[in-house]
Design a protein around this motif. Structure first.
Motif, short mmCIF file in Angstrom:
data_model
loop_
_atom_site.label_atom_id
_atom_site.label_comp_id
_atom_site.label_asym_id
_atom_site.label_seq_id
_atom_site.Cartn_x
_atom_site.Cartn_y
_atom_site.Cartn_z
N LEU A 122 6.37 -0.46 0.95
CA LEU A 122 6.33 -0.65 2.41
C LEU A 122 7.20 -1.81 2.89
O LEU A 122 7.81 -1.74 3.95
CB LEU A 122 4.88 -0.87 2.88
N ALA A 123 7.25 -2.88 2.10
CA ALA A 123 8.03 -4.06 2.52
C ALA A 123 9.49 -3.70 2.74
O ALA A 123 10.19 -4.38 3.51
CB ALA A 123 7.90 -5.17 1.47
N GLY A 124 9.97 -2.64 2.10
CA GLY A 124 11.38 -2.26 2.23
C GLY A 124 11.76 -1.75 3.60
O GLY A 124 12.95 -1.63 3.92
N PHE A 125 10.78 -1.41 4.44
CA PHE A 125 11.08 -0.96 5.79
C PHE A 125 11.31 -2.12 6.75
O PHE A 125 11.81 -1.94 7.85
CB PHE A 125 9.94 -0.08 6.34
N GLN A 126 10.87 -3.32 6.35
CA GLN A 126 10.98 -4.47 7.25
C GLN A 126 12.43 -4.96 7.30
O GLN A 126 13.11 -5.02 6.26
CB GLN A 126 10.06 -5.60 6.74
N ASP A 127 12.91 -5.28 8.49
CA ASP A 127 14.28 -5.77 8.66
C ASP A 127 14.19 -7.04 9.49
O ASP A 127 14.11 -6.99 10.71
CB ASP A 127 15.12 -4.70 9.35
N GLY A 128 14.19 -8.20 8.82
CA GLY A 128 13.97 -9.45 9.54
C GLY A 128 12.62 -9.41 10.23
O GLY A 128 11.61 -9.12 9.60
N ALA A 129 12.62 -9.71 11.52
CA ALA A 129 11.36 -9.72 12.27
C ALA A 129 10.95 -8.34 12.74
O ALA A 129 9.90 -8.18 13.36
CB ALA A 129 11.50 -10.66 13.47
N THR A 130 11.78 -7.33 12.45
CA THR A 130 11.52 -5.98 12.97
C THR A 130 11.02 -5.08 11.85
O THR A 130 11.60 -5.07 10.77
CB THR A 130 12.83 -5.38 13.54
N GLY A 131 10.00 -4.34 12.16
CA GLY A 131 9.50 -3.38 11.18
C GLY A 131 8.69 -2.31 11.86
O GLY A 131 8.35 -2.42 13.04
N PRO A 132 8.39 -1.25 11.13
CA PRO A 132 7.67 -0.13 11.72
C PRO A 132 6.18 -0.41 11.88
O PRO A 132 5.64 -1.32 11.24
CB PRO A 132 7.88 0.99 10.70
N GLU A 133 5.56 0.37 12.75
CA GLU A 133 4.10 0.43 12.74
C GLU A 133 3.68 1.12 11.45
O GLU A 133 4.30 2.10 11.03
CB GLU A 133 3.56 1.21 13.94
N ILE A 134 2.64 0.62 10.83
CA ILE A 134 2.17 1.17 9.57
C ILE A 134 0.73 1.63 9.76
O ILE A 134 -0.14 0.83 10.14
CB ILE A 134 2.27 0.12 8.44
N TYR A 135 0.53 2.92 9.53
CA TYR A 135 -0.77 3.55 9.75
C TYR A 135 -1.44 3.84 8.42
O TYR A 135 -0.83 4.41 7.51
CB TYR A 135 -0.61 4.90 10.49
N MET A 136 -2.68 3.47 8.31
CA MET A 136 -3.49 3.93 7.17
C MET A 136 -4.95 3.87 7.59
O MET A 136 -5.29 3.25 8.60
CB MET A 136 -3.22 3.10 5.91
N THR A 137 -5.79 4.53 6.81
CA THR A 137 -7.21 4.48 7.16
C THR A 137 -7.78 3.11 6.76
O THR A 137 -7.26 2.42 5.88
CB THR A 137 -8.02 5.58 6.46
N ALA A 138 -8.86 2.76 7.44
CA ALA A 138 -9.53 1.49 7.12
C ALA A 138 -9.98 1.50 5.66
O ALA A 138 -9.90 0.48 4.96
CB ALA A 138 -10.72 1.28 8.06
N ARG A 139 -10.43 2.67 5.21
CA ARG A 139 -10.91 2.73 3.81
C ARG A 139 -9.75 2.56 2.83
O ARG A 139 -9.90 1.95 1.78
CB ARG A 139 -11.63 4.06 3.56
N THR A 140 -8.60 3.15 3.17
CA THR A 140 -7.43 3.00 2.29
C THR A 140 -7.05 1.53 2.15
O THR A 140 -6.80 1.03 1.05
CB THR A 140 -6.25 3.83 2.84
N TRP A 141 -7.00 0.81 3.28
CA TRP A 141 -6.64 -0.61 3.22
C TRP A 141 -7.68 -1.39 2.42
O TRP A 141 -7.35 -2.23 1.59
CB TRP A 141 -6.49 -1.15 4.64
N ALA A 142 -8.95 -1.07 2.62
CA ALA A 142 -10.00 -1.77 1.87
C ALA A 142 -9.85 -1.52 0.37
O ALA A 142 -10.00 -2.44 -0.45
CB ALA A 142 -11.38 -1.32 2.36
N MET A 143 -9.52 -0.28 0.01
CA MET A 143 -9.35 0.04 -1.42
C MET A 143 -8.10 -0.63 -1.98
O MET A 143 -8.08 -1.06 -3.13
CB MET A 143 -9.31 1.55 -1.63
#
Ligand SMILES: [Zn+2]
Length: 326
Positions: A122-143
């Motif tokens: 995911l970090a590869g999408f970031q370009d300086g201060a600009t990056g995409p919105e990143i969507y995931m479920t709350a459970r996915t992030w917790a895991m």
């Protein structure tokens, strides 16, 4: 599919791998970009599959930069990337191709599930201060935090290194009881919460074309990974993805396939369910069950990222049944 890096999978990936369907299905569509680790295939107007080619002819993970399959859905205003790939280099390559082909970067990334081959880049999408919105479920992030926020000791220091440069969501999906819509401008996608490959999986359906991104609920030509599976949910989720008319399925790993042709995959999952039941009846360990397991004839030529995957699949059932596994 991977928990904490690919080292163990690499060590065990000694069998020759056939990716049945990968070339036949993917190469009949126009390839718009190609690297040593992936190709981008136009599967519909403004819809692209990223088909990863991580394995060399000996079955080793020689080029794991993207590792999973994903894709791009191009709207008038926004460009969606399905999944974040394994390494920042892989995601950055996909983002560069979006800029070259469409004149703008990825604006949104939906992570289908926690595993690092879908989130580690995911970090590869970031370009300086600009990056995409990143969507995931709350459970996915917790895991992800649970599984990946510690790590292994760094020699000569008192620090631990997590297995990836973790990036969290900027948009959290906390209601998995219903589908969600993401508007890309002139077109939209439906985000469908399911489960089975992990406790929290998302499938992404293009609303104006018969194309589905199945994440790791769908594999083709490769035996699926059950490392975090909830096997009692998997067959039903696959049935859901196969219902609703003929659609092109962009799988999480292996080839692209029409939902009309996915019956062998459903048979493979059913064969695992039967093998686990039989093993339980006979008092076998998952290891023993994996040793005697035979693939159904319709998938006999499928390959393995790891020859112990049948054992892991039976172990996943044993976990659900509350049976101790070694
Ligand atoms: Zn995967």
């Amino acid at each position: 599919m991977l928990k904490a890096g690919i080292a163990s999978a690499v060590a065990l990936a000694t069998l020759p791998v056939t990716l049945r369907g990968t070339n036949a299905a993917a190469l009949s569509k126009p390839v718009v970009a190609e690297s040593s680790f992936a190709r981008i295939v136009e599967v519909g107007d403004g819809v692209f599959a990223v088909v990863s080619t991580p394995l060399d002819s000996a079955g080793n993970f020689a080029t794991p930069q993207t590792l999973c399959n994903g894709g791009l859905v191009v709207g008038d205003e926004r460009i969606l990337s399905v999944d974040g790939y394994y390494q920042p280099e892989g995601a950055a390559w996909v983002n560069e191709q979006a800029k070259k082909l469409f004149g703008r970067p990825v604006s949104d990334v939906i992570c289908t599930h926690l595993h690092l081959d879908h989130t580690g880049g995911l970090a590869g999408f970031q370009d300086g201060a600009t990056g995409p919105e990143i969507y995931m479920t709350a459970r996915t992030w917790a895991m992800m935090v649970d599984q990946y926020s510690s790590g292994t000791a760094v020699d000569g220091t008192s620090f631990l290194a997590p297995p990836a440069r973790l990036v969290g969501p900027t948009r959290v999906i906390d209601d998995e009881s219903q589908s969600h819509t993401l508007d890309l401008g002139g077109r939209s996608v439906t985000i469908l919460p399911l489960g089975g490959h992990t406790p929290s999986d998302l499938a992404i359906l293009v609303d104006d074309l018969p194309i589905t991104f199945g994440g790791d609920l769908a594999w083709w030509g490769l035996f699926p990974n059950y490392v975090d599976a909830v096997p009692s949910k998997l067959a039903g989720s696959v049935e859901t993805l196969m219902s609703g008319g003929s659609r092109l399925m962009v799988t999480g790993h292996g080839g692209l396939v029409s939902t009309d042709d996915m019956a062998p995959y459903a048979e493979l999952i059913a064969s695992i369910d039967s093998a686990a039941l039989q093993a339980r009846e006979r008092g076998w360990s998952p290891e023993k069950a994996g040793e005697v397991y035979k693939m159904p004839a319709s998938t006999a030529d499928w390959g393995f990222f790891n020859p112990r995957y049948p054992e892991r699949a039976v172990a996943a059932w044993y976990r659900e049944w509350g049976m101790a596994t070694p």
